[in-house]
Design a protein around this motif. Sequence first.
Motif, PDB file in Angstrom:
ATOM      1  N   ARG A  27      25.768  23.868  21.677  1.00 32.01           N
ATOM      2  CA  ARG A  27      26.472  22.883  22.497  1.00 32.01           C
ATOM      3  C   ARG A  27      27.278  23.553  23.611  1.00 32.01           C
ATOM      4  N   GLN A  28      27.917  24.677  23.291  1.00 29.25           N
ATOM      5  CA  GLN A  28      28.696  25.388  24.312  1.00 29.25           C
ATOM      6  C   GLN A  28      27.780  25.937  25.395  1.00 29.25           C
ATOM      7  N   MET A  29      26.644  26.503  25.003  1.00 26.99           N
ATOM      8  CA  MET A  29      25.711  27.044  25.978  1.00 26.99           C
ATOM      9  C   MET A  29      25.162  25.936  26.877  1.00 26.99           C
ATOM     10  N   GLY A  30      24.888  24.774  26.291  1.00 23.88           N
ATOM     11  CA  GLY A  30      24.412  23.646  27.080  1.00 23.88           C
ATOM     12  C   GLY A  30      25.442  23.175  28.088  1.00 23.88           C
ATOM     13  N   ARG A  31      26.706  23.129  27.681  1.00 21.81           N
ATOM     14  CA  ARG A  31      27.766  22.727  28.617  1.00 21.81           C
ATOM     15  C   ARG A  31      27.901  23.734  29.747  1.00 21.81           C
ATOM     16  N   ASP A  32      27.850  25.015  29.413  1.00 19.74           N
ATOM     17  CA  ASP A  32      28.010  26.050  30.431  1.00 19.74           C
ATOM     18  C   ASP A  32      26.865  26.010  31.453  1.00 19.74           C
ATOM     19  N   ALA A  33      25.643  25.804  30.972  1.00 18.51           N
ATOM     20  CA  ALA A  33      24.473  25.804  31.855  1.00 18.51           C
ATOM     21  C   ALA A  33      24.166  24.423  32.426  1.00 18.51           C
ATOM     22  N   LYS A  34      24.909  23.393  31.982  1.00 17.33           N
ATOM     23  CA  LYS A  34      24.652  22.004  32.384  1.00 17.33           C
ATOM     24  C   LYS A  34      23.209  21.610  32.059  1.00 17.33           C
ATOM     25  N   ILE A  35      22.817  21.935  30.826  1.00 19.83           N
ATOM     26  CA  ILE A  35      21.481  21.647  30.336  1.00 19.83           C
ATOM     27  C   ILE A  35      21.609  21.026  28.945  1.00 19.83           C
ATOM     28  N   GLU A  36      20.858  19.963  28.700  1.00 17.32           N
ATOM     29  CA  GLU A  36      20.801  19.390  27.365  1.00 17.32           C
ATOM     30  C   GLU A  36      19.909  20.287  26.496  1.00 17.32           C
ATOM     31  N   ILE A  37      20.464  20.824  25.426  1.00 18.99           N
ATOM     32  CA  ILE A  37      19.711  21.689  24.518  1.00 18.99           C
ATOM     33  C   ILE A  37      19.722  21.033  23.143  1.00 18.99           C
ATOM     34  N   HIS A  38      18.540  20.699  22.651  1.00 15.15           N
ATOM     35  CA  HIS A  38      18.449  19.975  21.390  1.00 15.15           C
ATOM     36  C   HIS A  38      17.309  20.517  20.535  1.00 15.15           C
ATOM     37  N   THR A  39      17.422  20.267  19.231  1.00 18.69           N
ATOM     38  CA  THR A  39      16.266  20.471  18.366  1.00 18.69           C
ATOM     39  C   THR A  39      15.342  19.256  18.532  1.00 18.69           C
ATOM     40  N   PHE A  40      14.133  19.362  18.005  1.00 22.81           N
ATOM     41  CA  PHE A  40      13.185  18.257  18.122  1.00 22.81           C
ATOM     42  C   PHE A  40      13.616  17.032  17.318  1.00 22.81           C
ATOM     43  N   ASP A  41      14.544  17.220  16.396  1.00 21.74           N
ATOM     44  CA  ASP A  41      15.038  16.077  15.630  1.00 21.74           C
ATOM     45  C   ASP A  41      15.799  15.093  16.521  1.00 21.74           C
ATOM     46  N   TYR A  42      16.243  15.545  17.664  1.00 19.05           N
ATOM     47  CA  TYR A  42      16.877  14.665  18.657  1.00 19.05           C
ATOM     48  C   TYR A  42      15.919  13.548  19.064  1.00 19.05           C
ATOM     49  N   LEU A  43      14.653  13.904  19.295  1.00 19.18           N
ATOM     50  CA  LEU A  43      13.659  12.895  19.655  1.00 19.18           C
ATOM     51  C   LEU A  43      13.371  11.967  18.485  1.00 19.18           C
ATOM     52  N   LEU A  44      13.310  12.530  17.296  1.00 16.39           N
ATOM     53  CA  LEU A  44      13.027  11.724  16.109  1.00 16.39           C
ATOM     54  C   LEU A  44      14.140  10.702  15.879  1.00 16.39           C
ATOM     55  N   GLU A  45      15.384  11.129  16.020  1.00 18.81           N
ATOM     56  CA  GLU A  45      16.503  10.205  15.829  1.00 18.81           C
ATOM     57  C   GLU A  45      16.513   9.120  16.895  1.00 18.81           C
TER      58      GLU A  45
END
Length: 218
Positions: free
Chosen positions: A182-200
């Motif tokens: 989550r911190q890396m995503g905020r710093d890079a302004k990129i959504e970083i998720h596992t594939f379970d994000y799509l499943l949910e």
Amino acid sequence: MKIMSAAQACAELLARDPLRDFFSFWDEVNESDIDALREALDTAKREEDIQQFFQADPKYLIQHLGGGHGRWIIPKQRLGVQHVTDFMIGERDSMGFRWQAVELESPLAKMFTKSGNPSAHLTHAVRQIQDWRMWLAANQNYAAHDRDQDGLGLTDIHSDVQGLILMGRRATESDETRRLRRQMGRDAKIEIHTFDYLLEALIGRVNSLKARREMTGR
């Protein structure tokens, strides 16, 4: 005065849409789609496996989007001669188009090493999106122009296009790696998720549609 049905109005809009070949209905999903996506994620061994699954039925990539005026899914969108996105997905609401540049990695890939450093897979994925943004910064007008005007047809796209990285599975994450992601995503302004994000997101959509049908009696 002739009154068009919602389906007729949608068909007329699509006929004028230069991206009509990439338009996708987002509400034609049910419980069987949940099973199909879960099985695909559980059995995929390589990035190519999940890439082929989404190319055959890309509706699974847009269930997290919320724009009420349409969804578009463009596979392998080329940006110049050097760059190709896995997918470019878009939605439209009252404010216009919003695009996400999607980079897929393997569902088996780890985001971080045991020492807490970004893995080579994650570093590569972030760099890909940064490269796409640099290209868009130099070619925004061309990218946003309609396809019938020799552009890419990515209306309203801008150089800080939202990136979406999908890799790994939630079951392999720890609280620490989730925090790092989550911190890396905020710093890079990129959504970083596992594939379970799509499943949910898919489960939420199916449940929402089911509740709506129960309320309307349809």
